[in-house]
Scaffold this motif. Structure first.
Motif, PDB file in Angstrom:
ATOM      1  N   LYS A 180     -24.703  14.812  31.117  1.00 47.90           N
ATOM      2  CA  LYS A 180     -23.883  15.092  29.809  1.00 47.90           C
ATOM      3  C   LYS A 180     -24.881  15.301  28.411  1.00 47.90           C
ATOM      4  CE  LYS A 180     -21.841  11.169  30.294  1.00 47.90           C
ATOM      5  NZ  LYS A 180     -22.654  10.862  31.544  1.00 47.90           N
ATOM      6  N   THR A 181     -25.792  14.572  28.471  1.00 48.99           N
ATOM      7  CA  THR A 181     -26.573  14.482  27.083  1.00 48.99           C
ATOM      8  C   THR A 181     -27.499  15.653  27.211  1.00 48.99           C
ATOM      9  OG1 THR A 181     -26.361  11.988  26.894  1.00 48.99           O
ATOM     10  CG2 THR A 181     -28.240  13.273  25.627  1.00 48.99           C
ATOM     11  N   THR A 182     -27.911  16.051  28.429  1.00 51.58           N
ATOM     12  CA  THR A 182     -28.485  17.526  28.570  1.00 51.58           C
ATOM     13  C   THR A 182     -27.702  18.693  28.237  1.00 51.58           C
ATOM     14  OG1 THR A 182     -30.069  16.129  30.200  1.00 51.58           O
ATOM     15  CG2 THR A 182     -30.287  18.491  30.208  1.00 51.58           C
ATOM     16  N   SER A 205     -28.094  13.444  20.881  1.00 50.44           N
ATOM     17  CA  SER A 205     -26.968  12.572  21.197  1.00 50.44           C
ATOM     18  C   SER A 205     -27.744  10.978  21.177  1.00 50.44           C
ATOM     19  CB  SER A 205     -26.331  12.615  22.318  1.00 50.44           C
ATOM     20  OG  SER A 205     -25.816  14.008  22.700  1.00 50.44           O
ATOM     21  N   ASP A 206     -28.883  11.065  21.877  1.00 49.86           N
ATOM     22  CA  ASP A 206     -29.238   9.510  22.252  1.00 49.86           C
ATOM     23  C   ASP A 206     -30.359   9.333  21.183  1.00 49.86           C
ATOM     24  OD1 ASP A 206     -27.682   9.607  24.480  1.00 49.86           O
ATOM     25  OD2 ASP A 206     -29.358   9.798  26.151  1.00 49.86           O
ATOM     26  N   PHE A 207     -29.743   8.996  19.975  1.00 53.58           N
ATOM     27  CA  PHE A 207     -30.914   8.743  19.041  1.00 53.58           C
ATOM     28  C   PHE A 207     -30.988   7.318  18.778  1.00 53.58           C
ATOM     29  CE2 PHE A 207     -26.729   9.424  17.018  1.00 53.58           C
ATOM     30  CZ  PHE A 207     -26.619   8.240  16.307  1.00 53.58           C
ATOM     31  N   ARG A 224     -30.891   6.605  28.205  1.00 54.12           N
ATOM     32  CA  ARG A 224     -29.434   6.800  28.535  1.00 54.12           C
ATOM     33  C   ARG A 224     -28.566   6.645  27.362  1.00 54.12           C
ATOM     34  NH1 ARG A 224     -27.426   1.528  31.564  1.00 54.12           N
ATOM     35  NH2 ARG A 224     -28.003   0.055  30.003  1.00 54.12           N
ATOM     36  N   SER A 225     -27.345   7.071  27.510  1.00 52.51           N
ATOM     37  CA  SER A 225     -26.607   6.944  26.350  1.00 52.51           C
ATOM     38  C   SER A 225     -25.881   5.645  26.256  1.00 52.51           C
ATOM     39  CB  SER A 225     -25.364   7.989  26.342  1.00 52.51           C
ATOM     40  OG  SER A 225     -26.060   9.445  26.680  1.00 52.51           O
ATOM     41  N   VAL A 226     -25.670   4.884  25.471  1.00 57.50           N
ATOM     42  CA  VAL A 226     -24.957   3.755  25.353  1.00 57.50           C
ATOM     43  C   VAL A 226     -23.828   3.865  24.063  1.00 57.50           C
ATOM     44  CG1 VAL A 226     -26.783   2.351  26.194  1.00 57.50           C
ATOM     45  CG2 VAL A 226     -26.352   2.443  23.837  1.00 57.50           C
ATOM     46  N   LEU A 281     -18.507  15.965  21.810  1.00 64.10           N
ATOM     47  CA  LEU A 281     -18.416  14.261  21.853  1.00 64.10           C
ATOM     48  C   LEU A 281     -19.011  13.782  23.174  1.00 64.10           C
ATOM     49  CD1 LEU A 281     -14.910  14.237  20.480  1.00 64.10           C
ATOM     50  CD2 LEU A 281     -16.672  12.736  19.203  1.00 64.10           C
ATOM     51  N   ASP A 282     -20.509  13.284  22.841  1.00 65.80           N
ATOM     52  CA  ASP A 282     -20.996  12.763  24.231  1.00 65.80           C
ATOM     53  C   ASP A 282     -20.717  11.399  24.221  1.00 65.80           C
ATOM     54  OD1 ASP A 282     -22.783  12.809  26.296  1.00 65.80           O
ATOM     55  OD2 ASP A 282     -24.536  12.530  25.119  1.00 65.80           O
ATOM     56  N   THR A 283     -20.616  11.049  25.529  1.00 66.68           N
ATOM     57  CA  THR A 283     -20.049   9.662  25.745  1.00 66.68           C
ATOM     58  C   THR A 283     -21.186   9.005  26.660  1.00 66.68           C
ATOM     59  OG1 THR A 283     -18.792  10.066  27.647  1.00 66.68           O
ATOM     60  CG2 THR A 283     -17.807  10.152  25.459  1.00 66.68           C
ATOM     61  N   PRO A 284     -21.212   7.517  26.860  1.00 69.89           N
ATOM     62  CA  PRO A 284     -22.020   6.777  27.874  1.00 69.89           C
ATOM     63  C   PRO A 284     -21.089   6.849  29.210  1.00 69.89           C
ATOM     64  CG  PRO A 284     -21.180   5.348  26.026  1.00 69.89           C
ATOM     65  CD  PRO A 284     -20.372   6.688  25.861  1.00 69.89           C
TER      66      PRO A 284
HETATM   67 MG    MG Z   1     -26.229  10.549  28.145  1.00 68.40          MG
END
Ligand code: MG
Ligand code: GDP
Length: 710
Positions: free
Chosen positions: A38-40, A65-67, A76-78, A95-98
Motif C-alpha cells: 500500500k505505502t509503495t 506515508s511512513d514518516f 511499516r505503517s502504523v 489515505l494509507d492505512t496500517p
Molecule cells: Mg504501509
C-alpha cells in the motif's frame, strides 16, 4: 463523470492542491494486509502525478506515508496518513492505512474519511482473512471498491492464482481490466492494446498473436460482467446475439457500475507500472463525495437533519478523523469536511464526545481554528480553504478530539461517530523511576487523547495502571512512543486480575491490642464472629455488645478496623467481601483505650478469624461474545472450554459469521485478544462484560495465593 476543473499544482515544494468543488475530489483509502504494498503504491501514485519527484522507499524510510519515527524504524505503517495528489484536475486524497489488526482503529478512520477503497493484494501472498472481512464490511455499506494486485514484477508472482483467490474471497463482480505480462507490461482487455512500461514511460502497441489469444481468454468474462451490471437491459440481448458492443459504451457502463459498488475491477501494478490505469479508475470510476451518502447527521439533541447535502455553501459539518501530536508542531487534527467550507481562523462549534474514553461528559464547546493545511507526510502546506468532500489538517485544535463534529456556531450539528473496536488486551505498566512517574500521567493523557483505541485504567483494587490495547504491536508502539516522544520510561509488569477473598465458614476471632509499658498506652480487646454471606453481600456489621464492655464510641472504630483489613485482604492481598461480622464481646480501659486502639483490635480480630477457616478466593467471570467466521467456530468453542469457559450457545450472525456466547473466568482471557486473532486468522472479534464473582477452583487458588504479594 466529473468535468475537469482547476486544482492548484501539487508538489511538496509547490503550492498545496486545494479543490474548489466537491466533484473535483476523490477520497480513496488503501486497505490490505501489511506488506501488500500500500505505502509503495501511494509513492508510485505520487510520483506518477508529479506530486513528488521520485518515489520514496519503505526500506529507506523515505516514503510520504511512513514518516512517523516508529514507522521509519520499523519499516511499516502504523498510522493513517493522507497524501493528496492531482490527476487531470481531480484532487485525489490517498489515505494509507496500517495493515495490522492492532491498528484497525486507524483503518476504520480511513474508511470513514473515504468514498472508495482500493483493496491491495500482493501477487506473492494473496488475500488474508482480515482483508476478506473488510471487503464484506465495505459491501454492506455499498463502498465502491477496486482490487489492485501488486508485485507483478516479483519472481514469485502468480497472477492467475492470486486472481482466483481474490474472486473466491471477494465474490461476484470481481474481474480484471488488465493482464500483466513480463512484469512491466499490461494488456488492456477492453482497449485490446499492449501497454508497455519497460522503457519507463508508457508506450502503447498492438498486441502480438500470443497476447491476443490471452486477451480473448479473459475478455468475454469481463464484458459479460459489465453488461450484467448495465442499466441498459437491451445490451445483453445484443451481446448474446453476436453484436460487438462499442468499447466506449462498455467503459461508460463499467464506470457507473464501479461507482454503484456493483462491479469491482482488478488492476495490476509494480513500481512504475500500471499507475495511469489506476489513476483512470480512481478519477473516472470512483464516485466524488457528492455521490457518496453522508453519514447520519443530527442536531445536538438528536433530531434527524435532512437538509445537509454536501454542498460547499451549505451548513458546516466536518469531522476529526485522526489526531496526532507532533513534537515540533504540536497537535494536528485530520479533518474530513462533509458539508460547507472550512476556512482559516473560523470559529466553529465542537460537538460529540469523540471516541476515546476521556473520562468526561459529552462536551459542547466553541473553538477558533487556526491555519488549514494540506499534509504531505511531515510537511504541512497551508491552504486557503477546505470545501465539502475534501480533507485537510488543522493545527493546535485543543478541544476537538477524534470522532468529534465541527459545525457552524449558529447551527451546531452532530455526526454519529463511526464504530471503534474496543481495546481488549490489558497491559499492566509502571514507571521505571520516580522521575518517570511524575511525567507518566501527562504522557498517558496525551496518548489516550490521540488514540481512540487506547483506554487507560487505574485499578484501585489491584493498584495497577493498565493500558488496554488492541494487541502486542499496538502496546509496543505506545511504550516506544512514550519513551521517545515524552521521555518517559515504563516497564510492563504481570497483570493482576482483581480477585477477591471471602470466608469459607463461620469463625470467631479475638483482637487483642494491649500495650501498657511506659507513656501513653493502648488498650482494646474485641471478640467478633464472622459468617459468609451470599455473593454481593459486602459487609454487614452487627453490634451485639451488652453492658458497655466496648464503649459506644469505640464500636464504629472496630468496624473501621475490620473494613481496613477487608480492603487489605486476609490471604493473598485481595479485598475480602460478603461477610457478616458480629461484635459480641470486648474490653476497654478508662485511660488507654482509644479510637485507634480499637481499629487495630478490629483488624487483628478479622485476621485471627480468617486463620481458623478456609479462606476462599473469588474470581471475576465475564460474559464473552465472540464473532468469528463460521469455519473457526469449532476451534473457538473448544478453546473456550479449555479456558474453563461455559459455552452458552451460538447463533448465525450473517455474512458467514457466527456469534458464540460463553461465560469465562477473567484469569483465562487476559491474552484472548492475541490468541483469538491467531486462532481465527485475524478475523475474530469479541466483547466482554463482567458478570459475577465465583469461587476459584482450589488447585488454582493455591497457586494464586502462593504467588501473591502481601
Ligand atoms: Mg504501509
Ligand atoms: N517487487 C515489488 N516489491 C514491492 C511492490 N510493492 C511493494 N513492494 C515491497 O513490499 C514491501 C512492503 O511494502 P509496503 O508498501 O510497506 O506495504 P504495506 O504494508 O502494504 O504498506 C516493501 O519491501 C516494498 O518495497 C511491488 O509492486 N513489487
Amino acid at each position: 463523470m466529473a468535468e475537469k476543473a482547476n486544482v492548484g499544482p501539487a508538489g511538496a515544494a509547490g503550492r498545496a492542491p486545494s479543490a474548489d468543488r466537491p466533484d473535483m475530489v476523490r477520497n480513496v483509502v488503501l486497505v490490505g494486509h501489511s506488506g501488500a504494498g500500500k505505502t509503495t503504491l501511494v509513492e508510485a501514485l505520487l510520483a506518477a502525478t508529479g506530486t513528488v519527484p521520485r518515489p520514496g522507499r519503505v526500506e529507506e524510510g523515505t516514503t510520504v506515508s511512513d514518516f512517523d519515527e516508529v514507522e521509519v524504524r520499523q519499516q511499516r505503517s502504523v498510522n493513517l496518513s493522507l497524501a493528496p495528489a492531482v490527476h487531470n484536475g481531480i484532487k485525489i486524497n490517498l489515505l494509507d492505512t496500517p495493515g495490522y489488526a492492532d491498528f484497525v482503529g486507524d483503518l476504520r478512520a480511513g474508511l470513514r474519511a473515504a468514498d472508495a477503497a482500493l483493496f491491495v493484494v500482493s501477487a506473492v501472498d494473496g488475500v488474508d482473512g482480515l482483508t476478506r472481512m473488510l471487503w464484506e464490511e465495505c459491501g454492506l455499506v455499498g463502498m465502491p471498491r477496486a482490487v489492485v494486485i501488486t508485485k507483478i514484477d516479483h519472481h514469485r508472482a502468480d497472477f492467475d492464482e492470486v486472481l482466483a483467490s481474490c474472486q473466491d474471497a471477494f465474490g461476484d463482480g470481481v474481474a480484471p481490466l488488465y493482464l500483466p505480462v513480463d512484469g512491466r507490461g499490461l494488456l488492456g482487455l477492453l482497449s485490446q492494446r499492449f501497454l508497455d512500461y519497460s522503457g519507463g514511460a508508457r508506450t502503447e502497441r498492438e498486441p502480438d498473436q500470443e497476447q491476443l489469444a490471452l486477451i480473448e481468454q479473459y475478455r468475454g468474462d469481463l464484458i459479460e460482467g459489465i453488461i450484467q451490471e448495465s442499466e441498459d437491459e437491451t445490451l445483453m440481448d445484443r451481446y448474446l446475439s453476436g453484436e460487438s458492443i462499442d468499447t466506449k459504451i462498455l467503459i461508460d457502463d463499467l464506470e457507473k457500475a464501479v461507482a454503484r459498488a456493483s462491479f469491482h475491477p482488478v488492476l495490476a501494478t509494480a513500481p512504475g507500472t500500471g499507475m495511469i490505469e489506476l489513476l483512470e479508475i480512481i478519477t473516472q470510476g470512483f464516485p466524488s463525495p457528492l455521490e457518496h451518502p453522508l453519514p447520519e447527521i443530527t442536531t445536538i439533541d438528536g433530531k434527524a437533519v435532512t437538509d445537509v447535502t454536501g454542498d460547499p455553501d451549505g451548513p458546516l459539518v466536518a469531522e476529526v478523523v485522526k489526531t496526532t501530536s507532533d513534537p515540533y508542531v504540536g497537535r494536528i487534527s485530520l479533518v474530513r469536511v462533509f458539508s460547507g467550507t472550512l476556512r482559516p481562523d473560523m470559529a466553529v462549534h465542537v460537538s460529540g464526545h469523540g471516541l476515546a474514553d476521556r473520562g468526561h461528559e459529552d462536551h459542547d464547546v466553541d473553538e477558533r481554528i487556526g491555519g488549514l493545511s494540506s499534509p504531505l507526510g511531515k510537511t504541512q502546506r497551508p491552504v486557503p480553504k477546505c470545501v465539502a468532500g475534501d480533507i485537510c489538517a488543522i493545527a493546535k485544535l485543543s478541544r476537538a478530539e477524534t470522532g468529534d463534529t465541527l459545525s457552524d456556531r449558529e447551527r451546531p450539528l452532530l455526526m454519529r461517530s463511526w464504530d471503534m473496536p474496543d481495546p481488549l488486551l490489558p497491559v499492566a505498566i509502571r514507571a521505571r523511576s520516580k522521575a518517570d512517574e511524575d511525567k507518566l500521567s501527562q504522557a498517558l493523557a496525551r496518548l489516550v487523547a490521540e488514540d481512540p483505541t487506547l483506554r487507560l485504567e487505574n485499578n484501585p483494587e489491584t493498584r495497577q495502571l493498565v493500558l488496554w490495547c488492541m494487541g502486542e504491536a499496538h502496546a509496543d508502539v505506545l511504550l516506544d512512543r512514550m519513551s521517545r516522544r515524552y521521555g518517559v520510561e515504563v516497564e510492563r509488569v504481570p497483570l493482576r486480575v482483581p480477585l477477591r477473598e471471602t470466608f469459607g465458614g463461620r469463625a470467631q476471632g479475638m483482637g487483642r491490642n494491649v500495650k501498657q509499658t511506659g507513656g501513653h498506652g493502648q488498650y482494646a480487646i474485641c471478640h467478633i464472629e464472622v459468617e459468609p454471606l451470599p455473593s454481593g453481600g459486602g459487609l454487614e456489621f452487627v453490634d451485639k455488645i451488652v453492658g458497655g464492655v466496648v464503649p459506644r464510641q469505640f464500636i464504629p472504630s472496630v468496624e473501621k478496623g475490620v473494613r481496613a483489613q477487608m480492603e487489605r485482604g486476609v490471604l493473598a492481598g485481595y479485598p475480602v467481601v460478603d461477610i457478616r461480622v458480629t461484635l459480641y464481646d470486648g474490653k476497654a480501659h478508662s485511660v488507654d483505650s482509644s479510637d485507634m486502639a480499637f481499629q487495630i483490635a478490629g483488624q487483628l480480630a478479622l485476621k485471627e478469624a480468617a486463620g481458623k477457616v478456609p479462606t476462599l478466593l473469588l474470581e471475576p467471570v465475564d460474559e464473552v461474545s465472540v464473532l468469528v467466521s463460521d469455519e473457526f467456530v469449532g476451534a473457538v468453542m473448544s478453546d473456550l472450554s479449555a479456558r474453563r469457559g461455559r459455552v452458552l450457545g451460538s447463533e448465525p450472525a450473517g455474512a458467514g459469521r457466527t456469534l458464540v456466547r460463553a461465560e469465562v473466568p477473567e484469569l483465562e482471557i487476559t491474552r484472548y485478544a492475541v490468541d483469538l486473532r491467531s486462532m481465527s486468522h485475524g478475523t475474530g472479534t469479541f466483547h466482554r462484560d463482567f458478570l459475577r464473582y465465583e469461587p476459584l477452583p482450589a488447585h488454582l487458588a493455591d497457586k494464586v495465593a502462593a504467588s501473591a504479594e502481601h
